[in-house]
Each structure stands twice: as structure tokens, then as C-alpha cells.
Design an enzyme around this catalytic site. Structure first.
Site, mmCIF file in Angstrom:
data_model
loop_
_atom_site.group_PDB
_atom_site.id
_atom_site.type_symbol
_atom_site.label_atom_id
_atom_site.label_comp_id
_atom_site.label_asym_id
_atom_site.label_seq_id
_atom_site.Cartn_x
_atom_site.Cartn_y
_atom_site.Cartn_z
ATOM 1 N N ASP A 1 38.711 -30.875 88.985
ATOM 2 C CA ASP A 1 38.681 -31.097 90.431
ATOM 3 C C ASP A 1 39.616 -30.143 91.157
ATOM 4 O O ASP A 1 39.293 -29.637 92.226
ATOM 5 C CB ASP A 1 39.079 -32.542 90.764
ATOM 6 C CG ASP A 1 37.921 -33.489 90.544
ATOM 7 O OD1 ASP A 1 36.775 -32.997 90.435
ATOM 8 O OD2 ASP A 1 38.155 -34.711 90.478
ATOM 9 N N SER B 1 1.637 -39.206 83.429
ATOM 10 C CA SER B 1 2.454 -40.322 82.959
ATOM 11 C C SER B 1 2.018 -40.646 81.531
ATOM 12 O O SER B 1 1.256 -39.887 80.935
ATOM 13 C CB SER B 1 2.337 -41.516 83.883
ATOM 14 O OG SER B 1 1.018 -41.694 84.269
ATOM 15 N N LEU B 2 2.463 -41.748 80.993
ATOM 16 C CA LEU B 2 2.161 -42.053 79.594
ATOM 17 C C LEU B 2 1.520 -43.426 79.465
ATOM 18 O O LEU B 2 1.819 -44.328 80.243
ATOM 19 C CB LEU B 2 3.454 -42.051 78.771
ATOM 20 C CG LEU B 2 4.198 -40.724 78.651
ATOM 21 C CD1 LEU B 2 5.523 -40.930 77.942
ATOM 22 C CD2 LEU B 2 3.352 -39.702 77.901
ATOM 23 N N LYS C 1 13.184 -43.112 75.955
ATOM 24 C CA LYS C 1 12.562 -43.049 77.278
ATOM 25 C C LYS C 1 13.578 -43.493 78.315
ATOM 26 O O LYS C 1 14.054 -44.626 78.279
ATOM 27 C CB LYS C 1 11.339 -43.954 77.319
ATOM 28 C CG LYS C 1 10.536 -43.831 78.596
ATOM 29 C CD LYS C 1 9.247 -44.624 78.446
ATOM 30 C CE LYS C 1 8.277 -44.354 79.578
ATOM 31 N NZ LYS C 1 8.788 -44.651 80.898
ATOM 32 N N ARG D 1 7.660 -36.314 91.411
ATOM 33 C CA ARG D 1 6.332 -36.371 90.824
ATOM 34 C C ARG D 1 5.249 -36.508 91.896
ATOM 35 O O ARG D 1 4.202 -35.898 91.819
ATOM 36 C CB ARG D 1 6.237 -37.549 89.869
ATOM 37 C CG ARG D 1 4.842 -37.680 89.252
ATOM 38 C CD ARG D 1 4.458 -39.115 88.977
ATOM 39 N NE ARG D 1 5.416 -39.758 88.135
ATOM 40 C CZ ARG D 1 5.387 -39.701 86.807
ATOM 41 N NH1 ARG D 1 4.430 -39.043 86.209
ATOM 42 N NH2 ARG D 1 6.307 -40.293 86.106
ATOM 43 N N GLU E 1 14.292 -36.342 83.844
ATOM 44 C CA GLU E 1 14.468 -37.611 84.526
ATOM 45 C C GLU E 1 15.799 -37.605 85.258
ATOM 46 O O GLU E 1 16.800 -37.133 84.719
ATOM 47 C CB GLU E 1 14.452 -38.718 83.453
ATOM 48 C CG GLU E 1 14.105 -40.081 83.953
ATOM 49 C CD GLU E 1 12.602 -40.326 84.104
ATOM 50 O OE1 GLU E 1 11.794 -39.386 83.972
ATOM 51 O OE2 GLU E 1 12.262 -41.491 84.388
ATOM 52 N N LYS F 1 5.792 -37.934 70.986
ATOM 53 C CA LYS F 1 4.897 -36.820 71.303
ATOM 54 C C LYS F 1 4.495 -36.093 70.032
ATOM 55 O O LYS F 1 5.295 -35.992 69.099
ATOM 56 C CB LYS F 1 5.611 -35.785 72.187
ATOM 57 C CG LYS F 1 6.094 -36.285 73.504
ATOM 58 C CD LYS F 1 6.576 -35.110 74.341
ATOM 59 C CE LYS F 1 8.027 -35.271 74.679
ATOM 60 N NZ LYS F 1 8.518 -34.311 75.659
ATOM 61 N N LYS G 1 7.044 -49.220 74.050
ATOM 62 C CA LYS G 1 7.882 -50.071 74.899
ATOM 63 C C LYS G 1 8.451 -51.262 74.127
ATOM 64 O O LYS G 1 7.736 -51.912 73.373
ATOM 65 C CB LYS G 1 7.032 -50.621 76.061
ATOM 66 C CG LYS G 1 6.663 -49.584 77.103
ATOM 67 C CD LYS G 1 7.843 -49.317 78.010
ATOM 68 C CE LYS G 1 7.454 -48.547 79.250
ATOM 69 N NZ LYS G 1 6.685 -49.325 80.214
HETATM 70 S S1 IVH Z 1 8.044 -36.815 78.062
HETATM 71 C C1 IVH Z 1 3.422 -36.567 80.077
HETATM 72 N N1 IVH Z 1 10.347 -37.883 77.563
HETATM 73 O O1 IVH Z 1 8.466 -41.442 81.477
HETATM 74 C C2 IVH Z 1 4.808 -36.947 80.334
HETATM 75 N N2 IVH Z 1 9.192 -38.616 79.489
HETATM 76 O O2 IVH Z 1 5.915 -42.874 81.517
HETATM 77 C C3 IVH Z 1 5.648 -36.619 79.152
HETATM 78 N N3 IVH Z 1 10.406 -40.293 80.775
HETATM 79 O O3 IVH Z 1 6.693 -39.142 83.436
HETATM 80 C C4 IVH Z 1 6.995 -36.957 79.460
HETATM 81 N N4 IVH Z 1 12.167 -40.376 79.488
HETATM 82 O O4 IVH Z 1 9.219 -39.437 83.893
HETATM 83 C C5 IVH Z 1 9.295 -37.852 78.387
HETATM 84 N N5 IVH Z 1 12.398 -38.685 76.969
HETATM 85 C C6 IVH Z 1 11.374 -38.673 77.811
HETATM 86 C C7 IVH Z 1 11.324 -39.487 78.952
HETATM 87 C C8 IVH Z 1 10.199 -39.431 79.779
HETATM 88 C C9 IVH Z 1 11.606 -40.847 80.583
HETATM 89 C C10 IVH Z 1 9.516 -40.620 81.905
HETATM 90 C C11 IVH Z 1 8.879 -39.429 82.532
HETATM 91 C C12 IVH Z 1 7.421 -39.627 82.379
HETATM 92 C C13 IVH Z 1 7.333 -41.101 82.237
HETATM 93 C C14 IVH Z 1 6.071 -41.503 81.528
#
Ligand code: IVH
Length: 673
Positions: free
Chosen positions: A40, A85-86, A118, A139, A180, A296, A320
Site C-alpha cells: 500500500d 453455459s453448462l 465450479k 455474458r 469468473e 471438460k 453439482k
Molecule cells: S468452464 C462453456 N470452469 O459456470 C462454459 N466455468 O454453468 C465453460 N464457471 O459459464 C466454462 N467456474 O461462468 C468453467 N472452473 C470453471 C467455472 C466455470 C464457474 C461458470 C462459468 C460458466 C458457468 C456454466
């Protein structure tokens, strides 16, 4: 002692380097190379030097994080690539089904997954041009996001400049980093403790707070919130530069961007399930909230080839965890009256820990919901937090109900808790509302909102002054604020000559408020700041908005059925009609400066070739946001042809034939400045 300019320049350079090193070590490597206090004071010294020599300030100086000028709204900008999204899965069977599907689509698929925690925040895309941070987008609807650059710029963990590293080639040209924006649990708690201390409303959860902070029009406010950015994706125009998701994470960290260190390469469903089990417990000790994992396919070529189904890529899922539950006793059901007069029943509990935070109350939504679940004071209930978010009552444990308990009677409770107000329940609606807009309580809340910073911004017209004015019957509706006279105000104990003068002047200065602020200030249900801006832009005047049809409202991006109905309902209400007439009578005229009055109004632009600084879509959006028109081909009405690199002949020739003026990219940038 003042340093010479040359000395100052040198010192500034060293300070910036050191502060950036500290930042990188702290956010990316989790290492502290010096104490926060020391960092600081370095920042303080840098600020002082920059104050002395303002021409030595550069856009990437770490002092640029304090937050710049307030904005009128967020520009909407197209994403280079859709933000997806997922799909959620909740158990092993569903993970297996996902893998089976991939194997079916892609025979010979070699299992290799990249699995990360996540994070529970909001998605954000950072855009770097030649390693320099240029823009941040939310987004939005996945195709078009909002430009929140000035807000994101205040986040310390977002580097202004990507580090030159082993991955230096990734800093050439355009690099997009998605991730995020989150708030740590401990920062959230500290902030809420402070809110309580100052008698202000507490925030519901870190995610809402993060989202709310990013959508503030005043970047200074955003700067005061403890936001952090964690990356999960790296995008280059040439896909082949990044072979796998695990490689992307390594590259991200080396470029100076934080990415979760918990992420792992896993080779089978068994390994995924073990990892999920391990984190089910450990996640509670993470600094941020999470409700699961992201799984992924690691190979990016395979990822891409698998494509998209609906809104989600086939190659990734969100695993989840089940929501957490706890039991507690309902001590009371209190009714809270919102700004718009709706009464919401809220259950007050014995404090209980759920998913890492203490829960003391939960909304019971409305009378029907209470009747359906038959929730009574004294009942033992199960509460849960869906995805670590808002606590809800899931059910009553009837076996534990005390004999003395009575059914909850909403109408009776309203009378008891608000004897001074009248309520009605509209046929077919679950909600009880205050009748008319005359309830003192409501009026006070409405006036405080109307005068607040984000609305009309009348200095010194805060809660206490409003209460005094309403109680003294000097303010009977919002328009009365503008009729206040110094002599009348002076009769109240709270005011002395100076303060009364100040208030009257502050009010008089706001007789021509910005239309968007005025609309927001009216307190129409579901109409927040951004919606108010959109309405102002679309209709341009209060009269036009007041006579808008359902379809006209519903056609506006971001306004759905609920919001459209709420707006229609508000203007249909006779009390509100009278209020608007009163505003007119006392001389309040909201003004609107539309985009059509923007600097480029009436000018038509076309582009040939590619631009260095931004994509064509983005350039088009910028031109439009300043009132200009973007044309896909050159015509007689084109005013400027912007000539980029690798230009084809046809547009140039046409432009020459038609005598259209040609300008370079730099000139365009000047015009957009
Ligand atoms: S990968 C196609 N990794 O969760 C999107 N997403 O429900 C692939 N999110 O839109 C995203 N932590 O905003 C990824 N470690 C992570 C994440 C993450 C949070 C969020 C992200 C995404 C959403 C999907």
C-alpha cells in the site's frame, strides 16, 4: 522534496514493476512477497509521483484501479464467440451417460478430462490486444454482452498487461480470457458486518454482491468492493495454438492471470467420482463458494468437434453437489413492505449454519406459499441452500409442531404489524399490496429511493430528512418534494437556516433530471437502472413511455413479459397518473439525450479489410453507440470508408468511383474516442 522529472520517471517505473510483481505473486502464485501495508505504501508513493507529473501516467499504471468517471449506461457488444453455459449432472449415472454420448458421437474417444472447481460468481470475458487489457464484457445473453470495462479495470487480479513469459506468442494480437468474477466468503462477511454496523441492508450472498457490483454505473463503487477474477478459458483466433484445456490453464498462469490450482487432468469416470467425493467436503474450506465441479474434455480439438447442443457444449458438464440442509425453528414471521407496496412474509429463525454461512431468515414468498407448506411460528423446518445460494424453507417437520401453534393468517398479521396501512389482494394474485400510494411508510421509502444517488440524486435528502418531511405532511407525494419552501422546512427541528437553504437549492437543481434517472426513481417494480436506461433510449420521453403498448415494451431487449406488465400496470394506475400530472404541474421535466444526438449522428461508415485494434462487429457496435450507422457495403450515402489491412479491391474501387472519403484505422479511433 520534489524529484526531477527524469528521476521521477525512473522511480515510477521501478514502483510499477514492484507493485505488479506483488500483484502477480499474490493473485496467481498465492505468495506474498511483501506485507499488504508495504504494498500500500508503494502504491501511495506512486500516486504521489503521478500527481506531481500527470503526463507520466500511463493507462496500465496500477494506480488506475480507483475507478474512473460514472457511466450513463453499458454499451452492448457482440462476443467474438458465443459464451455458453453448462448442463448440470448430479450423480455417477449421469456422468456415465454423458461419457457414453461422447463415445457414440466420437468412436475411439480417448478419455482425458480436465476437471476444475465450479466457482459461484458471474462470467466475464477480458479482451487483450497485444497483451494490453482493452475491454471486459459480461455474458449477457451469450451472444451480446455488456461493456463493463471501467468496472473490471478496478479489480486488482485483472492484469492491465499480460506477462511476457514462455508463452509470449500468446500476447500478440487478440487474446480473450474468460473467467469468473467472485467474492471471497471472508470478504463478504466483513462487508456485511460493516453494513450491519452502519445500519444498512445486508447483501444476500457473494454472487449477488459480485453481480451487483459489476453492474454499478459508478466505477468508484465497484472499486470499493472486494472483487476477484479467476480465469477458466483462453481464446485465440487460431485454435491450434492451445492444444488442451490443461495447457490453457498453464498458459494463463504464466501470462499473469489467476486460475484455480485445484484443477486436475483425470482419465476415467472413476477418477472423476473420486475427485468429486474428495471435494464434497474440502470445498467448504475453499475461500469462495462453489456448488460443484466443471468437467471438460481436455483435448480442445475434440472439444470443438463435439459442438454445441442448445446453450451448452457437448464436451463439458457441471457436476453439482446436492444442496445443503439444516433444521431450525421459526421464531416469527414478519412482513416486509417493499418499495412498491408488496408485502413479503419473511421467516425469522434461530440462527443456524448452512453451507458455511449463518442463516437467520428466509423469504416465504407469499401467503399461498405459506398455506401450501403450512408454515407456522414455532415450527421446526428444514432449510436448504440451493447451490449455496439463497436459503429456502423446504418443509415443515409436523411431528415437532407445538400444540399451541396457530395457522398463519396473512390479512390479520398485516393489520397487526402495519395498523396504519390498508392492503388489498388483487384477484388471482398471491401478493398483498398497500392500497394506493399514500401509506406513510411506503411514501418514505419511495422518496428516499427517488432522491438517492442512482436516481435523482438530491443531496441531503436522506432517510431522516425524508421521514421528518413526510411526518410533517410537507411531502404527501413525490412531486411535493419540488414544492418545499424554505420557510416551511425551517419549522422543523431538524433544519437550520443553512441546511434548509441547502436542501431547497439541491432540489431546485434537479428540476430537469435525466429521463433514465427519473424513470428509475419512480420505483416501478422490476425496473432497475439498466432497464430505465433502455426505456429512456427507446421512448425518449415520459409521455411516449406512458402510452407504450405491451408489444413495444416486450420488444425491447432485456424486457420480458413480467417487466413489461409491471410497467404497463404502473402507468395504468390512477394514483400514478396523478403523480405524473403533479410532477408536470410543479415544473419537473425530465430530459433525454439520446444516442441519436451522439457525435456520429447522421454519418454512415463502411469498413474494408481487417482492423488491428478490434473486430469488425465491435467497430460497428461502437459506431452505432455514438449514433452513427454501419454499412456492410459502400454506397452513395457512405460518408467514410475505413481502410484496414489486407484490403480487397472491390470496396476501394467503389469508394473511388463514388467519391467516398477514405480514412485509416487511427482516424476512426480518433472519431470513436
Ligand atoms: S468452464 C462453456 N470452469 O459456470 C462454459 N466455468 O454453468 C465453460 N464457471 O459459464 C466454462 N467456474 O461462468 C468453467 N472452473 C470453471 C467455472 C466455470 C464457474 C461458470 C462459468 C460458466 C458457468 C456454466
Amino acid at each position: 522534496m520534489k524529484l526531477s522529472k527524469a528521476k521521477a520517471a525512473e522511480r515510477i517505473k521501478t514502483l510499477r514493476k514492484l507493485i505488479n510483481e506483488y500483484r502477480y505473486n499474490y493473485h496467481v502464485l498465492d505468495v506474498s512477497i511483501m506485507s499488504e501495508g508495504a504494498a500500500d505504501s508503494l502504491k501511495h508513493e506512486l500516486t504521489q509521483l503521478e500527481d506531481q507529473y500527470p503526463d507520466l501516467i500511463t493507462p496500465d499504471s496500477p494506480t488506475g484501479r480507483v475507478g474512473g468517471k460514472a457511466l450513463a449506461g453499458f454499451a452492448k457488444i457482440a462476443h467474438s464467440q458465443r459464451m455458453l453455459s453448462l448442463n448440470d449432472v448430479f450423480n455417477r449415472d449421469e456422468v456415465e451417460a454423458w461419457v457414453d454420448r461422447i463415445k457414440k458421437l466420437m468412436p475411439g474417444f480417448k478419455e482425458e478430462y480436465f476437471v476444475d472447481i465450479k466457482m459461484d460468481g458471474l462470467a466475464c470475458a477480458l479482451i487483450y490486444q497485444d497483451g494490453q487489457f482493452t475491454r471486459a464484457l459480461t455474458r449477457g445473453d451469450g451472444y451480446i454482452g455488456e461493456d463493463v470495462t471501467s468496472n473490471v479495470q478496478t479489480i486488482d487480479s485483472v492484469p492491465f498487461k499480460l506477462r511476457q513469459s514462455d508463452y509470449a506468442s500468446l500476447t500478440k494480437g487478440r487474446t480473450e480470457i474468460r473467467g469468473e468474477i467472485i467474492i471471497y466468503k471472508q470478504d463478504f462477511r466483513a462487508l456485511n458486518d460493516n453494513q450491519i454496523k452502519e445500519g444498512k441492508q445486508v447483501f444476500a450472498n457473494p454472487r449477488n454482491l459480485a453481480a451487483g457490483s459489476i453492474r454499478q454505473l459508478d466505477p468508484k463503487l465497484t472499486a470499493s468492493r472486494p472483487l476477484r477474477f479467476r480465469a477458466y478459458d483462453l481464446i485465440r483466433s487460431d485454435d491450434s495454438e492451445i492444444s488442451s484445456n490443461s495447457y490453457a490453464y498453464e498458459a494463463l498462469r504464466s501470462l499473469g492471470v489467476a486460475a484455480n490450482r485445484q484443477a486436475r487432468i483425470l482419465l476415467s469416470v472413476d477418477e472423476i467420482m473420486d475427485f468429486a467425493k474428495e471435494w464434497d467436503d474440502k470445498r467448504k474450506r475453499l475461500p469462495f463458494n462453489t456448488d460443484g465441479l466443471v468437467v471438460k474434455v481436455n483435448d480442445r480439438l475434440v472439444f470443438k468437434e463435439l459442438g454445441v447442443a442448445g446453450k451448452a457444449p457437448r464436451a463439458a458438464i457441471a457436476y453439482k453437489y446436492a444442496a445443503e440442509e439444516a433444521t431450525t425453528i421459526v421464531k416469527d414471521i414478519v412482513l416486509s413492505i417493499g418499495r412498491t407496496g408488496a408485502a413479503t412474509p419473511v421467516a425469522v429463525f434461530d440462527p443456524v449454519l448452512v453451507a458455511g454461512t449463518t442463516v437467520q431468515h428466509a423469504s416465504l414468498h407469499n401467503a399461498d406459499e405459506i398455506a401450501r407448506k403450512d408454515i407456522r411460528v414455532g415450527d421446526t423446518v428444514i432449510i436448504f441452500k440451493a447451490g449455496d445460494i439463497i436459503p429456502q424453507v423446504s418443509k415443515v417437520l409436523h411431528e415437532l409442531r407445538p400444540k399451541s401453534s396457530k395457522k398463519f393468517d396473512m390479512a390479520k398479521e398485516l393489520k397487526r404489524q402495519y395498523p396504519e396501512l390498508d392492503f388489498i389482494r388483487v384477484k388471482g394474485e398471491a401478493v398483498y399490496r398497500v392500497k394506493g400510494a399514500s401509506g406513510k411508510l411506503l411514501l418514505k421509502a419511495a422518496a428516499v429511493h427517488f432522491a438517492s444517488k442512482a436516481a435523482i440524486d438530491i443531496d441531503t435528502l436522506g432517510e431522516k430528512n425524508v421521514a421528518a418531511l413526510v411526518d410533517a405532511k410537507l411531502v404527501r407525494n413525490l412531486a411535493d418534494i419540488y414544492t418545499l419552501k424554505k420557510e416551511d422546512i425551517l419549522k422543523l427541528d431538524r433544519f437550520a437556516d443553512v441546511s434548509a437553504d441547502k436542501l431547497v437549492k439541491a432540489i431546485a437543481a434537479k428540476k430537469r433530471p435525466q429521463l433514465a434517472r427519473f424513470i428509475y426513481g419512480l420505483g416501478i417494480r422490476h425496473v432497475g437502472q439498466q432497464t430505465a436506461i433502455d426505456l429512456a433510449e427507446t421512448f425518449g420521453s415520459l409521455h411516449k413511455l406512458a402510452s407504450a403498448t405491451f408489444d413495444e415494451l416486450n420488444d425491447i431487449e432485456g424486457i420480458g413479459i413480467v417487466v413489461a406488465e409491471s410497467i404497463l400496470g404502473w402507468f395504468a394506475d390512477q394514483d400514478n397518473e396523478r403523480l405524473l400530472a403533479d410532477f408536470e404541474r410543479v415544473g419537473v421535466t425530465p430530459v433525454h439525450t439520446s444516442r441519436a444526438q451522439g457525435r456520429l449522428h447522421g454519418l454512415n461508415f463502411a469498413i474494408t479489410g481487417s482492423l488491428k485494434s478490434m473486430g469488425r462487429d465491435i467497430a460497428a457496435e461502437k459506431i452505432r453507440s455514438l449514433g452513427g450507422t454501419f454499412q456492410s457495403s459502400v454506397g452513395r450515402d457512405t460518408h467514410y470508408l475505413v481502410v484496414g489491412e489486407n484490403v480487397g479491391e472491390s470496396k476501394l474501387n467503389r469508394a473511388k468511383q463514388m467519391g467516398v472519403r477514405q480514412i485509416g484505422e487511427n482516424k476512426l479511433l480518433d472519431m470513436l474516442q
